[in-house]
Design a protein around this motif. Structure first.
Motif, mmCIF file in Angstrom:
data_model
loop_
_atom_site.group_PDB
_atom_site.id
_atom_site.type_symbol
_atom_site.label_atom_id
_atom_site.label_comp_id
_atom_site.label_asym_id
_atom_site.label_seq_id
_atom_site.Cartn_x
_atom_site.Cartn_y
_atom_site.Cartn_z
ATOM 1 N N ASP A 1 34.879 -10.559 11.273
ATOM 2 C CA ASP A 1 34.199 -10.750 9.987
ATOM 3 C C ASP A 1 32.700 -10.497 10.067
ATOM 4 N N GLY A 2 32.298 -9.631 10.991
ATOM 5 C CA GLY A 2 30.886 -9.284 11.128
ATOM 6 C C GLY A 2 30.025 -10.419 11.648
ATOM 7 N N LYS A 3 30.652 -11.461 12.212
ATOM 8 C CA LYS A 3 29.888 -12.634 12.636
ATOM 9 C C LYS A 3 30.005 -12.944 14.111
ATOM 10 N N VAL A 4 31.188 -12.801 14.666
ATOM 11 C CA VAL A 4 31.426 -13.210 16.052
ATOM 12 C C VAL A 4 31.821 -11.991 16.872
ATOM 13 N N SER B 1 34.587 -7.549 16.711
ATOM 14 C CA SER B 1 33.661 -8.273 15.853
ATOM 15 C C SER B 1 34.499 -8.868 14.721
#
Length: 135
Positions: free
Chosen positions: A97-100, A95
């Motif tokens: 930066d907690g986004k992708v 994951s």
């Protein structure tokens, strides 16, 4: 159950950057062999093992990437009262930066374990993912 706990602790400690807890899962004389398809395998021992993996964990801790090792399919190839030879497959995810979220690679491990006074430990570990794993 104790061997499965050792293997799951391997993932948990590594994924949560608990370096000393991860090192405690191995014998002092561990041999750790890592390789990816098309590249020569590299064996780590002693201080070289600890230095390499400490630096790698520190780099991931600050990278914005969160890796997760999903371990499954523990197959006992051989086992005695105080030794075990296992094959483990799994999936490595990331994951960013907690986004992708992405699947990084399927995993293929082989381990030689020993039981001592303080329980089961990894004496030799082969880490051979099925594809190249980006840093």
């Amino acid at each position: 159950a104790a061997i499965a706990k050792l293997i799951y602790a391997y993932s948990f400690a590594y994924d949560n950057f608990e370096t000393e807890a991860w090192f405690s899962l191995f014998t002092d004389d561990v041999t750790f062999v890592a390789g990816t398809p098309g590249q020569k395998a590299v064996a780590f021992q002693g201080d070289g093992f600890r230095k390499f993996w400490r630096e790698r964990m520190d780099a991931f801790r600050t990278s914005g990437n969160q890796r997760r090792h999903l371990m499954s399919n523990i197959l006992f190839l051989d086992q005695t009262a105080d030794t075990a030879h296992v094959s483990v497959v799994g999936l490595l995810t990331n994951s960013a930066d907690g986004k992708v979220f992405s699947a990084v690679s399927s995993l293929n491990y082989e381990g030689w374990l020993v039981k001592g006074a303080d329980g089961w430990k990894i004496q030799r570990w082969h880490d051979f993912p099925d594809s190249i794993v980006p840093q």
